[in-house]
Every structure is written in structure tokens, then in C-alpha cells.
Design a protein around this motif. Structure first.
Motif, PDB file in Angstrom:
ATOM      1  N   UNK A  96     -15.078  32.150 -99.884  1.00 53.95           N
ATOM      2  CA  UNK A  96     -15.029  30.696 -99.939  1.00 53.95           C
ATOM      3  C   UNK A  96     -15.584  30.183-101.254  1.00 53.95           C
ATOM      4  N   UNK A  97     -14.977  29.112-101.744  1.00 54.27           N
ATOM      5  CA  UNK A  97     -15.443  28.468-102.969  1.00 54.27           C
ATOM      6  C   UNK A  97     -15.662  27.000-102.659  1.00 54.27           C
ATOM      7  N   UNK A  98     -16.819  26.479-103.028  1.00 54.27           N
ATOM      8  CA  UNK A  98     -17.135  25.062-102.848  1.00 54.27           C
ATOM      9  C   UNK A  98     -17.041  24.401-104.211  1.00 54.27           C
ATOM     10  N   UNK A  99     -16.311  23.302-104.286  1.00 54.21           N
ATOM     11  CA  UNK A  99     -16.132  22.583-105.544  1.00 54.21           C
ATOM     12  C   UNK A  99     -16.579  21.148-105.316  1.00 54.21           C
ATOM     13  N   UNK A 100     -17.409  20.621-106.212  1.00 54.19           N
ATOM     14  CA  UNK A 100     -17.822  19.229-106.049  1.00 54.19           C
ATOM     15  C   UNK A 100     -17.508  18.435-107.311  1.00 54.19           C
ATOM     16  N   UNK A 101     -17.688  17.147-107.219  1.00 53.75           N
ATOM     17  CA  UNK A 101     -17.423  16.207-108.315  1.00 53.75           C
ATOM     18  C   UNK A 101     -15.958  16.185-108.726  1.00 53.75           C
TER      19      UNK A 101
END
Length: 119
Positions: free
Chosen positions: A85-90
């Protein structure tokens, strides 16, 4: 986040007998944007997942994800063994799932994706 316990129950009761149904709330009693439905049988849960996943619920224009519940402990064990899993923000507020998937697909096959938005 506009869905309440009754709306969640009404939406998912079409698929079978619900043993419990709960919208997660913050300390102020405001929906966190997710909930849990516990069915009497696995088949009922599978039917709900198949028919509601990817749809909209209530007055929201957000597409919902419906899947099997996996406890935090189980998720941690799975992630420790096979972290994918990869979490991406902004992200740009106007970014679409298709744009994000196109960007990340160059690194490998994407099996699922979601953009969480607040209204």
C-alpha cells in the motif's frame, strides 16, 4: 459524511439480516466517513460488497468502497509480510482517481485505489 446509522442500515438491509450496524463518529458526534455492517451470513456480506462497492449512498456524490472487514492486527501482519500500500497526501483537490492511477501505474499494476475527499 452525511450518512447516519439509519441510512446505513436502510442501504444495507436489502442484502440480508443485519446483526449490527454503526457509523464511526468523532468525539463531537460527527461522522468520520465510514461505518461497519455485520451480517448474519458470509453470503449476505458478499452480496452487499458486490452490489454496493463503487456506488454512491444517500445525498453524497462520493463513490463508496465496501469490502470485508480486516482487523488492525490482521492488517499489520499482512503489511509486515507483503507491504504494497502507498499513502499519498497533498493531492490537488481536483485530482481524479484516473489521473493518480495513470501516474502510479508506471511503477507496477494497481489492484485498487481510492481518493478520500471531505465535503
Amino acid at each position: 459524511k452525511s450518512i447516519d446509522h439509519k441510512a446505513l442500515y436502510d442501504t444495507f438491509s436489502d442484502f440480508g439480516n443485519i446483526l449490527s450496524c454503526k457509523v464511526a463518529l468523532d468525539e463531537k458526534g460527527v461522522s468520520k466517513g465510514y461505518g461497519f455492517v455485520h451480517y448474519e451470513t458470509q453470503k449476505m456480506a458478499d452480496d452487499a460488497i458486490q452490489k454496493v462497492n463503487g456506488c454512491t449512498i444517500g445525498n453524497s456524490n462520493l463513490v463508496v468502497y465496501v469490502g470485508r472487514f480486516i482487523s488492525k492486527k490482521e492488517r499489520q501482519q499482512q503489511n509486515a509480510q507483503n507491504f504494497t500500500n502507498v499513502f499519498v497526501k497533498n493531492l490537488n483537490l481536483n485530482a481524479t482517481l484516473e489521473e493518480v492511477e495513470n501516474l502510479f501505474s508506471q511503477f507496477g499494476k494497481i489492484t485498487s485505489g481510492v481518493i478520500m475527499k471531505t465535503e
